[in-house]
Structure formats: structure tokens, C-alpha cells
Design a protein around this motif. Sequence first.
Motif, PDB file in Angstrom:
ATOM      1  N   PHE A  51     -11.329 -21.335  44.267  1.00  0.00           N
ATOM      2  CA  PHE A  51     -11.405 -20.302  45.306  1.00  0.00           C
ATOM      3  C   PHE A  51     -11.894 -19.033  44.605  1.00  0.00           C
ATOM      4  N   VAL A  52     -12.960 -18.444  45.099  1.00  0.00           N
ATOM      5  CA  VAL A  52     -13.566 -17.303  44.390  1.00  0.00           C
ATOM      6  C   VAL A  52     -13.379 -16.000  45.173  1.00  0.00           C
ATOM      7  N   GLY A 161      -8.558 -20.834  40.955  1.00  0.00           N
ATOM      8  CA  GLY A 161      -9.347 -19.778  41.568  1.00  0.00           C
ATOM      9  C   GLY A 161      -9.796 -18.786  40.528  1.00  0.00           C
ATOM     10  N   SER A 162     -10.775 -17.987  40.894  1.00  0.00           N
ATOM     11  CA  SER A 162     -11.248 -16.958  39.969  1.00  0.00           C
ATOM     12  C   SER A 162     -11.470 -15.654  40.727  1.00  0.00           C
ATOM     13  N   VAL A 173     -23.996 -11.645  42.380  1.00  0.00           N
ATOM     14  CA  VAL A 173     -23.450 -12.647  41.456  1.00  0.00           C
ATOM     15  C   VAL A 173     -22.911 -13.863  42.218  1.00  0.00           C
ATOM     16  N   TYR A 174     -22.113 -13.609  43.258  1.00  0.00           N
ATOM     17  CA  TYR A 174     -21.493 -14.723  43.976  1.00  0.00           C
ATOM     18  C   TYR A 174     -21.452 -14.434  45.478  1.00  0.00           C
ATOM     19  N   PRO A 175     -22.624 -14.435  46.116  1.00  0.00           N
ATOM     20  CA  PRO A 175     -22.646 -14.098  47.548  1.00  0.00           C
ATOM     21  C   PRO A 175     -21.878 -15.088  48.417  1.00  0.00           C
ATOM     22  N   THR A 176     -21.570 -16.282  47.871  1.00  0.00           N
ATOM     23  CA  THR A 176     -20.812 -17.260  48.660  1.00  0.00           C
ATOM     24  C   THR A 176     -19.316 -17.213  48.342  1.00  0.00           C
ATOM     25  N   ALA A 177     -18.862 -16.119  47.741  1.00  0.00           N
ATOM     26  CA  ALA A 177     -17.427 -15.990  47.415  1.00  0.00           C
ATOM     27  C   ALA A 177     -16.599 -16.224  48.678  1.00  0.00           C
ATOM     28  N   ASP A 178     -15.414 -16.787  48.479  1.00  0.00           N
ATOM     29  CA  ASP A 178     -14.543 -17.072  49.630  1.00  0.00           C
ATOM     30  C   ASP A 178     -14.014 -15.803  50.262  1.00  0.00           C
ATOM     31  N   VAL A 256      -6.059 -12.367  50.702  1.00  0.00           N
ATOM     32  CA  VAL A 256      -6.294 -13.581  49.906  1.00  0.00           C
ATOM     33  C   VAL A 256      -5.504 -14.745  50.514  1.00  0.00           C
ATOM     34  N   ALA A 257      -4.228 -14.485  50.836  1.00  0.00           N
ATOM     35  CA  ALA A 257      -3.378 -15.555  51.381  1.00  0.00           C
ATOM     36  C   ALA A 257      -3.957 -16.072  52.694  1.00  0.00           C
TER      37      ALA A 257
END
Length: 266
Positions: A51-52, A161-162, A173-178, A256-257
Motif C-alpha cells: 500500500f503506497v 506498505g510504504s 514519482v508514484y501517481p498511482t499511490a493509494d 490511511v485507515a
Amino acid sequence: MNGEKPLTSPLFPHPTPGTPALTGGRPGTPPLAREGRVGASGQQDAGRRPFVVAIDGPAASGKGTLARRLAEHFGFAHLDTGALYRATALLVLDESGDPADPAAATAAACRIDATRLTDPRLREDAVAGAASVVAAMPEVRSALLDLQRDFAANPPGSAHGSILDGRDIGTVVYPTADLKLFITATVETRASRRVQELQDQGATVIYETVLQDLTERDARDSRRQAAPLMAAPDAEIIDTTMLDIDVVFERAAALVARSLKEKGWQ
Ligand code: DC
């Protein structure tokens, strides 16, 4: 984008010792990260990949502290991506190079790995200044891109997760981050907090100097051509000007939760 990349040779060893710039997940967390994969549909399977969380924001917004607390709370790995630019700058300076020389800066960026993120000199003002110079170079940014994506997709310590914090995590960097968070506050509030922090460390500081420094860094980070600081359209924006750090943490942890639940992690 990240799902299409080969993730077979992590630049960060597993496990990685905890450092201020980079921390691994909780020992004993499920090894989902190692199993990150793309499903038959072309999408990564929930529960199979990490999970990013992307956290962006201006200097001294409190995003680093927040990222560390969230990582500890959820057992995620954390990478302070600003440390990569600082380490690049430090390497150039250590070798008597000119941080404004794109060839020297790019060659240094190509040599960055986790072992270079622990140097206490990364926090020095001269290094911060040189970091903002190298960070404006597209070649340097692209040399550091795979390393950041690899950390997100293969977090050390088998974390499930990160969390990456920086300026362009949710946008480039991570446009698909959760989950994307954008943490901000007025420049005056950030300056006051930075003054307090420095005074707590025993330093003598002048508010006006800190305010001017932050104003200049904001301008450099926001106006540069390459990956300027900006909130992703789908980022949750948290303005911390009137908020205590514990309230910010509670809000972010609830986001986040909620996202973990919505995406089937919990
Ligand atoms: O957050 P920091 O002060 O440690 O960042 C150091 C420099 O790197 C600063 O000039 C902003 C830049 N930076 C960046 O351009 N992109 C990132 N993802 C992180 C930091």
C-alpha cells in the motif's frame, strides 16, 4: 506506471537498517511487498502489493514528522526523498565538484544508495542549498526516479506498505499511490516552527532570516520547470496552520485507515 516496471533488483537491500531518512517496516509484518505483482487484468492485486502513501508539501510543513509517525503506526517503510537530493549534493561537494554542473550532479545521483542517506551532514545548510540546485535538474530527477519507485514497490523489512515524502511523489514519482496527502501551512507558521525547532537544539536563530530562507525555497521548489512542487488533483490537502501535530496525525491516520479499508487491505 509503477506496475509496468521490472522490480527484480531492488536498490535498497532487505532488510535496511532504520535511519532518519529511511526506515523499514515492523519485524514480522506480512511479506506482501515481496509478492507485489500485476494481476491478469493488468492491475495489481489488492493484498499482494504494498500500500503506497505519497506525502508532498513545502519545506518545514511537518510532512517528514507526519510520514515517520504514520510509518511507525501502520508498520510501513518510510523514505524521505529529500535526503536523496541532499545526498547527491553532498557527494558532489565531497568530491570538490560544482553542484550547478549537471554532468557532475547526474553522475553523483547515479551513485546514490541507502548507505549514503545516514550521513548527519545531510542536514547542514550548505548541503540544503546545493540540494535545491541539483533538484532543479531534470537529469538528476530522472536518475533518482527508479530508486524511489523501487522503494515504494519493494519496501524494505517486508513492510506491507510504504510512505514516501517529498515534493513530487503524488504527481511524478508514484501517481498511482493509494493515498496522496499534501501537507501545507503558511510560510510564517512554518518559519515559527522551524525557529522553535532550531532553538530547541540550542541554535541562535533570527525569525526574519528563517522566513526569508523558506520563502526563497518555496519559490525555487514551485517555479522550477522539472517536477515543481504542487498538489496532485486527487490529493487530500491538510493545512496545518491552525493544527497541532497530534491533530494532523489523527486526521492523516484516519485517511490511511479509511483508504486501507476501501481498498481491501483491512
Ligand atoms: O525536503 P528537503 O529539504 O530535505 O529537500 C531537499 C531538496 O530537495 C529541496 O530543495 C527540495 C528537493 N526535493 C525535491 O525536489 N523533490 C523531492 N521529492 C524531495 C525534495
